[in-house]
Design a protein around this motif. Sequence first.
Motif, PDB file in Angstrom:
ATOM      1  N   ALA A 119      21.960  30.553  26.276  1.00 38.57           N
ATOM      2  CA  ALA A 119      21.909  31.068  24.851  1.00 38.57           C
ATOM      3  C   ALA A 119      23.330  30.544  24.342  1.00 38.57           C
ATOM      4  CB  ALA A 119      21.994  32.473  24.766  1.00 38.57           C
ATOM      5  N   ARG A 120      24.339  30.463  24.666  1.00 40.14           N
ATOM      6  CA  ARG A 120      25.653  30.043  24.055  1.00 40.14           C
ATOM      7  C   ARG A 120      25.342  28.579  23.810  1.00 40.14           C
ATOM      8  NH1 ARG A 120      31.980  31.104  24.407  1.00 40.14           N
ATOM      9  NH2 ARG A 120      32.219  29.688  26.232  1.00 40.14           N
ATOM     10  N   ARG A 121      25.288  27.845  24.962  1.00 41.98           N
ATOM     11  CA  ARG A 121      25.141  26.341  24.747  1.00 41.98           C
ATOM     12  C   ARG A 121      24.149  25.967  23.529  1.00 41.98           C
ATOM     13  NH1 ARG A 121      24.476  25.717  30.350  1.00 41.98           N
ATOM     14  NH2 ARG A 121      22.240  25.345  30.453  1.00 41.98           N
ATOM     15  N   ASN A 122      23.055  26.750  23.350  1.00 42.69           N
ATOM     16  CA  ASN A 122      22.075  26.570  22.353  1.00 42.69           C
ATOM     17  C   ASN A 122      22.239  27.189  21.075  1.00 42.69           C
ATOM     18  OD1 ASN A 122      19.845  24.822  23.699  1.00 42.69           O
ATOM     19  ND2 ASN A 122      20.455  26.113  25.083  1.00 42.69           N
ATOM     20  N   GLY A 123      23.502  28.010  20.892  1.00 45.94           N
ATOM     21  CA  GLY A 123      23.801  28.526  19.725  1.00 45.94           C
ATOM     22  C   GLY A 123      22.941  29.725  19.235  1.00 45.94           C
ATOM     23  N   ASP A 313      16.636  45.228  18.063  1.00 46.18           N
ATOM     24  CA  ASP A 313      17.097  43.987  18.180  1.00 46.18           C
ATOM     25  C   ASP A 313      16.725  42.845  17.506  1.00 46.18           C
ATOM     26  OD1 ASP A 313      18.738  44.586  20.529  1.00 46.18           O
ATOM     27  OD2 ASP A 313      17.259  44.083  21.866  1.00 46.18           O
ATOM     28  N   LEU A 314      15.274  42.907  17.135  1.00 49.80           N
ATOM     29  CA  LEU A 314      14.812  41.946  16.130  1.00 49.80           C
ATOM     30  C   LEU A 314      15.520  41.895  14.672  1.00 49.80           C
ATOM     31  CD1 LEU A 314      10.780  42.377  16.927  1.00 49.80           C
ATOM     32  CD2 LEU A 314      12.164  40.502  17.559  1.00 49.80           C
ATOM     33  N   MET A 315      15.743  43.262  14.500  1.00 46.70           N
ATOM     34  CA  MET A 315      16.317  43.274  13.010  1.00 46.70           C
ATOM     35  C   MET A 315      17.849  42.690  13.183  1.00 46.70           C
ATOM     36  SD  MET A 315      14.686  46.802  11.926  1.00 46.70           S
ATOM     37  CE  MET A 315      15.395  46.896  10.064  1.00 46.70           C
ATOM     38  N   ASP A 316      18.403  43.119  14.146  1.00 45.40           N
ATOM     39  CA  ASP A 316      19.760  42.672  14.283  1.00 45.40           C
ATOM     40  C   ASP A 316      19.745  40.924  14.191  1.00 45.40           C
ATOM     41  OD1 ASP A 316      21.370  44.672  14.276  1.00 45.40           O
ATOM     42  OD2 ASP A 316      21.788  44.894  16.461  1.00 45.40           O
ATOM     43  N   ILE A 317      18.884  40.425  15.085  1.00 44.00           N
ATOM     44  CA  ILE A 317      18.911  38.873  14.922  1.00 44.00           C
ATOM     45  C   ILE A 317      18.514  38.527  13.876  1.00 44.00           C
ATOM     46  CG2 ILE A 317      17.588  37.047  16.185  1.00 44.00           C
ATOM     47  CD1 ILE A 317      17.808  38.639  18.836  1.00 44.00           C
ATOM     48  N   ALA A 318      17.463  39.220  12.922  1.00 42.13           N
ATOM     49  CA  ALA A 318      17.238  38.659  11.830  1.00 42.13           C
ATOM     50  C   ALA A 318      18.252  38.568  10.752  1.00 42.13           C
ATOM     51  CB  ALA A 318      15.995  39.839  11.062  1.00 42.13           C
ATOM     52  N   ARG A 319      19.166  39.733  10.885  1.00 48.85           N
ATOM     53  CA  ARG A 319      20.484  39.441   9.918  1.00 48.85           C
ATOM     54  C   ARG A 319      21.306  38.377  10.375  1.00 48.85           C
ATOM     55  NH1 ARG A 319      20.162  45.012  11.349  1.00 48.85           N
ATOM     56  NH2 ARG A 319      19.184  46.471   9.807  1.00 48.85           N
ATOM     57  N   ASP A 320      21.305  37.935  11.791  1.00 42.43           N
ATOM     58  CA  ASP A 320      22.236  36.907  12.012  1.00 42.43           C
ATOM     59  C   ASP A 320      21.542  35.703  11.644  1.00 42.43           C
ATOM     60  OD1 ASP A 320      23.937  38.655  13.354  1.00 42.43           O
ATOM     61  OD2 ASP A 320      23.237  38.299  15.473  1.00 42.43           O
ATOM     62  N   ILE A 321      20.408  35.692  11.680  1.00 46.41           N
ATOM     63  CA  ILE A 321      19.679  34.398  11.301  1.00 46.41           C
ATOM     64  C   ILE A 321      19.820  34.159   9.817  1.00 46.41           C
ATOM     65  CG2 ILE A 321      17.269  33.234  10.546  1.00 46.41           C
ATOM     66  CD1 ILE A 321      16.395  34.779  13.400  1.00 46.41           C
ATOM     67  N   LEU A 322      19.668  35.319   8.870  1.00 49.01           N
ATOM     68  CA  LEU A 322      19.979  35.148   7.403  1.00 49.01           C
ATOM     69  C   LEU A 322      21.227  35.147   6.965  1.00 49.01           C
ATOM     70  CD1 LEU A 322      17.372  38.130   6.296  1.00 49.01           C
ATOM     71  CD2 LEU A 322      17.062  35.841   6.280  1.00 49.01           C
ATOM     72  N   ALA A 323      22.322  35.350   7.802  1.00 48.60           N
ATOM     73  CA  ALA A 323      23.775  35.002   7.533  1.00 48.60           C
ATOM     74  C   ALA A 323      24.073  33.680   8.125  1.00 48.60           C
ATOM     75  CB  ALA A 323      24.378  36.405   7.812  1.00 48.60           C
ATOM     76  N   ASN A 324      23.372  33.307   8.872  1.00 42.65           N
ATOM     77  CA  ASN A 324      23.766  31.845   9.809  1.00 42.65           C
ATOM     78  C   ASN A 324      24.993  32.367  10.758  1.00 42.65           C
ATOM     79  OD1 ASN A 324      23.420  29.467  10.814  1.00 42.65           O
ATOM     80  ND2 ASN A 324      24.757  28.477   9.209  1.00 42.65           N
ATOM     81  N   THR A 325      24.882  33.563  11.386  1.00 41.68           N
ATOM     82  CA  THR A 325      25.855  33.807  12.446  1.00 41.68           C
ATOM     83  C   THR A 325      25.275  34.141  13.915  1.00 41.68           C
ATOM     84  OG1 THR A 325      25.629  36.242  11.594  1.00 41.68           O
ATOM     85  CG2 THR A 325      27.659  34.790  10.602  1.00 41.68           C
TER      86      THR A 325
END
Length: 440
Positions: A119-123, A313-325
């Motif tokens: 996962a880390r290698r692929n960002g 988890d889906l919501m946490d990841i959605a926030r990361d996607i939206l914030a590009n983090t």
Amino acid sequence: MRAIGIGLIGWGTVGCGVIQTLRDNAEAIENRLGIPLKLLKVADLDLDRPRPVDVPRELLTTRVEDIMNDPDIHIVVELMGGLGAAKTFIKQALENKKYVVTANKALLAHDGNELFEVARRNGRSIGFEASVGGGIPIIKSLREGLAGNRIDTLFGILNGTANYILTRMTEGGLSFGDALREAQAKGYAEADPALDIEGTDTAHKLAIASAISFGTPIQFDSVYTEGISGIAPLDVQFGEEFGYCLKLLAIARNTDGRIEMRVHPTFIPRDHILAGVSGAYNAVHIHGNSVGNIMLYGMGAGMLPTGSAVVADLMDIARDILANTPERIAPLAFLPERLSLIPIKPISDISTCYYFRFSAVDRPGVLSKISGILGANEISISAVIQKGRQTEGSVPIVMVTHEAVEANVRKALKEIDELNVVLAPTQTIRIENQETTHRD
Ligand code: NDP
Ligand code: HSE
């Protein structure tokens, strides 16, 4: 971006919980995220078997590639379970630059270190809240809520099926087999229920939670594991006479530079903080050096509770996607380069109290022979029960000890079980008291 696209592999118990949660709580989810989570595809091998939650036909597929190759799918949810194919799909999803959410503790316990690196290698990141404690937000609490602490102890009940079986045997008088069948019908058990009964599923979870707590890579092979299949109703009854109830406990401690990780049936006093955790409920007690003692409690298995954790988890990841983090929080809490391989304390070095049930010939001098061997190995007895008289065969002699070292216990029991007046291997159950588990 108008929606976060979701592709789900595995339309089973947890898959249905996720689909229903996304559907029932769509408005609340969108109000929290500002954007909807949209289920775009569901892959399963069998699309015709009736499920508790329906899916529109046009979303269903038997081809996992339909999910992997869909550019509108941002997050792949792996809920098929198992090791080989699930691992392949998760790696493929990450390499296709998709985020992953999984409830698959078996896979993470075995291959989590490798998958987190992929996962880390692929960002990208892997969400795995549902892998420990079902609906209880244990991972989030350890990684975020308790991030300011040095965590030294974590113990609790981490398998809904085993706790359900023990509860139904104790309170409902059910046989082991009947209680297991009930747990399976309710969707709590693993596809192979031996994982629940033999303690392996609890060990998977303990390995994951310990890694996050102590800042070490996942070390599943080092978890000492015993299950509940060898427990006789007789032991539960004797335990009750001593004031104990039986639980399958997961115990992890980080002391003196060594980690203790063990899973085994355990007698705890009836007034212990975990004694009232029954049925498929789980509870985990954590001690942090700043927060002190905290306990998390809730449903440890089942369709909707586990679905709730996956959707978080889906919501946490959605926030990361939206914030590009994409790598905001390290998977095991500590930065990967700061994890250290902390040595493991072997089971022979632990010190606890014990319950023994000896199957011995009912003859004068037998009890003193057994207690002599225990004494010679520095094991001191705190209570004894011997019931009934038997001219043939064996009688159960039950003893509870003060705290003793496991290596001494093993040496003594080997000697005792070799006596010609002892007719079957001694049943041994460890005892944990409030003082040994709950620190002040
Ligand atoms: P289920 O057996 O109910 O569901 C798994 C589904 O995945 C089944 O429908 C199965 O199909 C399908 N499947 C299997 N292989 C494939 C494949 N190659 N491609 C597509 N679909 C496939 O399991 P659960 O929902 O109970 O568990 C799922 C995961 O969640 C497991 O990792 C489990 O350990 C974990 N978990 C379960 C909890 C629970 O309470 N049940 C709680 C927390 C975690 P088929 O039946 O046709 O083979
Ligand atoms: N089989 C598992 C249990 C599912 O009974 O706890 C939840 O991880």
